[in-house]
Design a protein around this motif. Structure first.
Motif, PDB file in Angstrom:
ATOM      1  N   LEU A 135       0.735  -1.057  -0.016  1.00  0.00           N
ATOM      2  CA  LEU A 135      -0.034   0.033   0.073  1.00  0.00           C
ATOM      3  C   LEU A 135       0.810   1.240   0.181  1.00  0.00           C
ATOM      4  O   LEU A 135       0.748   2.198  -0.896  1.00  0.00           O
ATOM      5  N   GLU A 136       2.049   1.374   0.964  1.00  0.00           N
ATOM      6  CA  GLU A 136       2.679   2.463   0.981  1.00  0.00           C
ATOM      7  C   GLU A 136       3.600   2.585  -0.377  1.00  0.00           C
ATOM      8  O   GLU A 136       3.584   3.780  -0.841  1.00  0.00           O
ATOM      9  N   ARG A 137       3.892   1.639  -1.078  1.00  0.00           N
ATOM     10  CA  ARG A 137       4.708   1.747  -2.383  1.00  0.00           C
ATOM     11  C   ARG A 137       3.787   2.316  -3.348  1.00  0.00           C
ATOM     12  O   ARG A 137       4.086   3.004  -4.293  1.00  0.00           O
ATOM     13  N   ALA A 138       2.468   1.597  -3.458  1.00  0.00           N
ATOM     14  CA  ALA A 138       1.426   2.052  -4.299  1.00  0.00           C
ATOM     15  C   ALA A 138       1.157   3.794  -4.372  1.00  0.00           C
ATOM     16  O   ALA A 138       0.995   4.362  -5.227  1.00  0.00           O
ATOM     17  N   ILE A 139       1.003   4.082  -3.158  1.00  0.00           N
ATOM     18  CA  ILE A 139       0.670   5.405  -2.742  1.00  0.00           C
ATOM     19  C   ILE A 139       1.889   6.544  -3.371  1.00  0.00           C
ATOM     20  O   ILE A 139       1.682   7.334  -3.850  1.00  0.00           O
ATOM     21  N   GLU A 140       3.055   5.997  -2.873  1.00  0.00           N
ATOM     22  CA  GLU A 140       4.096   6.468  -3.257  1.00  0.00           C
ATOM     23  C   GLU A 140       4.200   6.699  -4.739  1.00  0.00           C
ATOM     24  O   GLU A 140       4.803   7.844  -5.271  1.00  0.00           O
ATOM     25  N   ARG A 141       3.676   5.910  -5.565  1.00  0.00           N
ATOM     26  CA  ARG A 141       3.873   5.873  -6.874  1.00  0.00           C
ATOM     27  C   ARG A 141       2.656   6.447  -7.634  1.00  0.00           C
ATOM     28  O   ARG A 141       2.625   6.672  -8.861  1.00  0.00           O
TER      29      ARG A 141
END
Lengths: 197, 216
Positions: free
Chosen positions: B145-151
């Motif tokens: 989830l964190e990675r997806a938000i960052e992207r």
């Protein structure tokens, strides 16, 4: 609208807080101190009238001392000013003064003390001029939601009550002059800035 | 009109923190601020810092996304501005929201500095939604989830963080970003969909830098 499911909402809300890295608080504090934002109390609202009076008195006394010094030391501030060629002019901004820092000291005592300080500076040709500023002003602050803070009075530590122009060989010497001022001894702040020409 | 989710710069250079919400500040925040302004001591600042820092740092890290290496700079500058402006804080919003507004401006300055060639078309007004549905990310783990938000594109990421992570209202977000509340709602809807698509198995995500929306 793509509404969140309860599970999605919970997952997202758990992302809210992130612990700052170790040492971040110390770095912030150090930077705050460097900018003079940490380490000196801000007057509480209830103290403001009293403090305002104290600051106003201190500034008036300070400037009274200055004028007293100027009268007695005019010779050093006019014709003989030429002997100060090569010196840099600095402005001393007179900021907050805490009247509670001088319990038992009378106004007469202060006048004499400020006057002696000013006369000493004037006799050395180091004191150029000085002014008292009006107690109220306006701060244009883009970070404030109204952009302006009314009545930027000398009751705040950012408020400038007066200023002096001095001459000194370098910044360190100007700082020494400021530190020697009775205003500092009585809890006041002096800001020293070179005047660029 | 195309939505510009990839830039967070544009019209917000003169954005100011101006909240419309009624005061929601609890006694704890007031007490912390009053104590700090009275004392300006290390201890008083530490108490205020402990109360606000995780939320502020969380906002900065996630908002900066790929630029999170600058998070510490933004964090420190945020506190400089907060402490300098605190005596004039009028309590027309919660303390946390006010601080977040200052943090947002600090992040924007970094984003503008680091992405000088970024398009200047963030938050164009949009209406409605194209009705596309994506499966919820109920089963996603935290790291994904964190990675997806960052992207996520910055314009999507910002609104999603403000609304869904930090609980700000669309009126608050509009005030922070200098956009219309309706634009905030539309951006949020698209951000959620982009996030779901990114986390959905066997689906090519549309959250990358090259994934611009087509004009609608």
């Amino acid at each position: 609208m793509n509404d969140l499911t309860p599970a999605e909402r919970e997952k997202l809300e758990r992302l809210r807080d992130v612990a700052p890295p170790a040492g971040a608080e110390s770095n912030v504090k150090r930077a705050l101190r460097d900018r003079g934002l940490l380490g000196r109390a801000t007057p509480r609202a209830g103290w403001l009238p009293q403090l305002a009076a104290g600051i106003a008195i201190a500034t008036v006394l300070f400037l009274s001392g200055f004028y007293a010094g100027r009268q007695k030391g005019d010779h050093a501030m006019s014709g003989e000013a030429a002997s100060t060629n090569g010196l840099t002019e600095y402005v001393l901004l007179v900021r907050e003064s805490d009247p509670s820092a001088a319990p038992g000291v009378t106004e007469a005592d202060r006048v004499r003390e400020y006057g002696a300080w000013a006369r000493d500076l004037a006799s050395k040709g180091a004191l150029e001029n000085g002014w008292k500023l009006a107690d109220d002003g306006r701060l244009i602050d883009p970070m404030n939601e109204r952009h302006r803070v009314a009545t930027m009075a000398v009751t705040t530590r950012e408020g400038v009550g007066g200023l002096f122009i001095i001459r000194a060989a370098n910044y360190d010497e100007a700082v020494q002059v400021a530190e020697s001022c009775p205003h500092v001894k009585y809890g006041g702040i002096m800001e020293v800035r070179a005047i660029e020409k | 009109m195309a939505v510009g989710p990839h830039a967070t710069f544009g019209r917000r250079q003169d954005t100011h923190v101006q909240m419309n919400e009624p005061p929601r500040t609890g006694p704890v925040e007031r007490s912390l601020v009053e104590r700090f302004l009275e004392q300006r001591s290390d201890a008083a600042f530490s108490a205020l810092y402990a109360h606000c820092a995780p939320r502020v740092y969380g906002l900065i890290v996630r908002q900066l996304g790929p630029l999170a290496a600058h998070a510490d700079d933004a964090f420190q500058e945020t506190w400089m501005r907060v402490v300098a402006a605190l005596p004039a804080f009028a309590w027309r919003s919660s303390l946390s929201t006010w601080i977040c507004g200052i943090a947002v401006n600090c992040c924007h300055e970094i984003q503008r500095r680091e992405r000088r060639d970024a398009p200047d078309d963030a938050y164009e007004p949009v209406t409605g939604d194209d009705g596309r549905e994506s499966p919820p990310f109920d089963g996603a783990d935290r790291i994904d989830l964190e990675r997806a938000i960052e992207r996520l594109a910055p314009g999507y990421r910002e609104v999603l963080l403000f609304h869904d992570v930090h609980g700000l209202r669309h009126e608050d977000i509009a005030g922070l970003l200098g956009i219309e509340p309706g634009t905030s709602k539309s951006q949020l809807s698209r951000a959620r969909r982009a996030l779901r698509e990114a986390l959905a198995p066997n689906v090519i995500p549309s959250t990358g830098p090259a994934a611009k929306e087509s004009p609608s």
